[in-house]
Design a protein around this motif. Structure first.
Motif, PDB file in Angstrom:
ATOM      1  N   ASN A  38      -8.670  -0.663  -1.251  1.00  0.00           N
ATOM      2  CA  ASN A  38      -9.969  -0.011  -0.879  1.00  0.00           C
ATOM      3  C   ASN A  38     -10.782  -0.710  -1.668  1.00  0.00           C
ATOM      4  OD1 ASN A  38      -8.834   1.405   1.124  1.00  0.00           O
ATOM      5  ND2 ASN A  38      -8.600   3.042  -0.367  1.00  0.00           N
ATOM      6  N   VAL A  39     -12.097  -1.251  -1.027  1.00  0.00           N
ATOM      7  CA  VAL A  39     -13.331  -1.772  -1.726  1.00  0.00           C
ATOM      8  C   VAL A  39     -14.351  -0.818  -1.488  1.00  0.00           C
ATOM      9  CG1 VAL A  39     -14.745  -3.653  -2.188  1.00  0.00           C
ATOM     10  CG2 VAL A  39     -12.221  -4.122  -1.833  1.00  0.00           C
ATOM     11  N   LYS A  40     -15.224  -0.186  -2.336  1.00  0.00           N
ATOM     12  CA  LYS A  40     -16.190   0.715  -2.149  1.00  0.00           C
ATOM     13  C   LYS A  40     -17.429  -0.073  -2.618  1.00  0.00           C
ATOM     14  CE  LYS A  40     -14.283   5.160  -2.726  1.00  0.00           C
ATOM     15  NZ  LYS A  40     -14.205   6.644  -3.640  1.00  0.00           N
ATOM     16  N   ASP A  41     -18.474  -0.252  -1.604  1.00  0.00           N
ATOM     17  CA  ASP A  41     -19.694  -0.735  -2.065  1.00  0.00           C
ATOM     18  C   ASP A  41     -20.751   0.360  -2.409  1.00  0.00           C
ATOM     19  OD1 ASP A  41     -21.803  -2.224  -2.405  1.00  0.00           O
ATOM     20  OD2 ASP A  41     -21.939  -3.376  -0.659  1.00  0.00           O
ATOM     21  N   MET A  42     -20.881   0.487  -3.619  1.00  0.00           N
ATOM     22  CA  MET A  42     -22.103   1.531  -3.891  1.00  0.00           C
ATOM     23  C   MET A  42     -23.270   1.021  -4.540  1.00  0.00           C
ATOM     24  SD  MET A  42     -19.075   4.031  -5.711  1.00  0.00           S
ATOM     25  CE  MET A  42     -18.608   2.717  -6.864  1.00  0.00           C
ATOM     26  N   ASP A  43     -24.482   1.846  -4.806  1.00  0.00           N
ATOM     27  CA  ASP A  43     -25.680   1.283  -5.202  1.00  0.00           C
ATOM     28  C   ASP A  43     -25.488   0.396  -6.670  1.00  0.00           C
ATOM     29  OD1 ASP A  43     -26.916   2.116  -2.976  1.00  0.00           O
ATOM     30  OD2 ASP A  43     -27.629   4.050  -3.768  1.00  0.00           O
ATOM     31  N   GLU A  44     -24.632   1.376  -7.473  1.00  0.00           N
ATOM     32  CA  GLU A  44     -24.615   0.831  -8.917  1.00  0.00           C
ATOM     33  C   GLU A  44     -23.490  -0.284  -9.106  1.00  0.00           C
ATOM     34  OE1 GLU A  44     -21.843   4.291  -8.269  1.00  0.00           O
ATOM     35  OE2 GLU A  44     -24.201   3.906  -7.923  1.00  0.00           O
ATOM     36  N   GLY A  45     -22.571  -0.454  -7.988  1.00  0.00           N
ATOM     37  CA  GLY A  45     -21.681  -1.598  -8.211  1.00  0.00           C
ATOM     38  C   GLY A  45     -20.433  -1.570  -7.171  1.00  0.00           C
ATOM     39  N   PHE A  46     -19.406  -2.061  -7.164  1.00  0.00           N
ATOM     40  CA  PHE A  46     -18.542  -2.116  -6.379  1.00  0.00           C
ATOM     41  C   PHE A  46     -17.039  -1.347  -7.184  1.00  0.00           C
ATOM     42  CE2 PHE A  46     -20.381  -5.827  -5.364  1.00  0.00           C
ATOM     43  CZ  PHE A  46     -20.751  -5.712  -3.930  1.00  0.00           C
ATOM     44  N   GLU A  47     -16.226  -0.778  -6.663  1.00  0.00           N
ATOM     45  CA  GLU A  47     -15.083  -0.244  -6.974  1.00  0.00           C
ATOM     46  C   GLU A  47     -13.799  -0.462  -6.188  1.00  0.00           C
ATOM     47  OE1 GLU A  47     -14.332   4.036  -8.870  1.00  0.00           O
ATOM     48  OE2 GLU A  47     -13.468   4.027  -6.897  1.00  0.00           O
ATOM     49  N   ILE A  48     -12.962  -1.136  -6.842  1.00  0.00           N
ATOM     50  CA  ILE A  48     -12.018  -1.946  -6.113  1.00  0.00           C
ATOM     51  C   ILE A  48     -10.458  -0.975  -6.507  1.00  0.00           C
ATOM     52  CG2 ILE A  48     -10.026  -3.685  -5.874  1.00  0.00           C
ATOM     53  CD1 ILE A  48     -12.397  -5.462  -6.488  1.00  0.00           C
ATOM     54  N   GLN A  49      -9.909  -0.237  -5.550  1.00  0.00           N
ATOM     55  CA  GLN A  49      -8.729   0.685  -5.944  1.00  0.00           C
ATOM     56  C   GLN A  49      -7.543   0.126  -5.283  1.00  0.00           C
ATOM     57  OE1 GLN A  49      -9.894   4.088  -3.603  1.00  0.00           O
ATOM     58  NE2 GLN A  49     -11.490   4.761  -5.214  1.00  0.00           N
TER      59      GLN A  49
END
Length: 142
Positions: free
Chosen positions: A38-49
């Motif tokens: 899963n890849v989350k695109d958030m305001d402060e950055g990306f989180e790859i799970q």
């Protein structure tokens, strides 16, 4: 005469089915080699799970070359069972590996990428560069 024409199911299966049918329930499934991501695109950055249960943090390698982030793992195990005489009665080998690559956008801070593995989930935090707030300036046309 119809008795001679009738074929036995054992021979039908033996001659018509593929000899090495690895999709058969008697064989281990080897088609699933990539973990879910899963890849989350958030305001402060990306989180790859990366979902990878049953692994240790030492099993992972995370590399960044230019703008390509590569997550890989290679794991080998061997299980041996011996009888009383010390002879092998069963020996099993298991090898699993995967490799996933992601092209990162230019707007990330390469120096501050972090990775952590906990409860079967590898989380990679990729912070974005701060957006420069530019002042709006009107230029007079002469």
């Amino acid at each position: 005469m119809t008795g001679l024409m009738r074929r036995n199911n054992f021979f039908d299966d033996f001659f018509t089915k593929e000899l090495f049918d690895f999709n058969n329930a008697g064989f281990a499934q080897s088609g699933i080699t990539q973990p879910s991501v899963n890849v989350k695109d958030m305001d402060e950055g990306f989180e790859i799970q990366v979902a990878a249960p049953g692994m240790k943090k030492e099993d992972f390698t995370v590399n960044l070359e230019r703008n390509v982030l590569t997550i890989s793992s290679e794991k080998q195990s061997q299980n041996e069972e011996k009888d009383e005489d010390g002879n092998f009665s069963r020996r099993e080998f298991n090898y699993s590996s995967f490799r996933r690559s992601f092209t990162l956008p230019e707007a990330v801070e390469h120096e501050n990428i972090e990775a952590a593995y906990e409860d079967g989930l590898l989380k990679i935090s990729v912070p974005k560069k701060e957006k420069s707030t530019q002042m709006l300036k009107t230029i007079e046309v002469k």
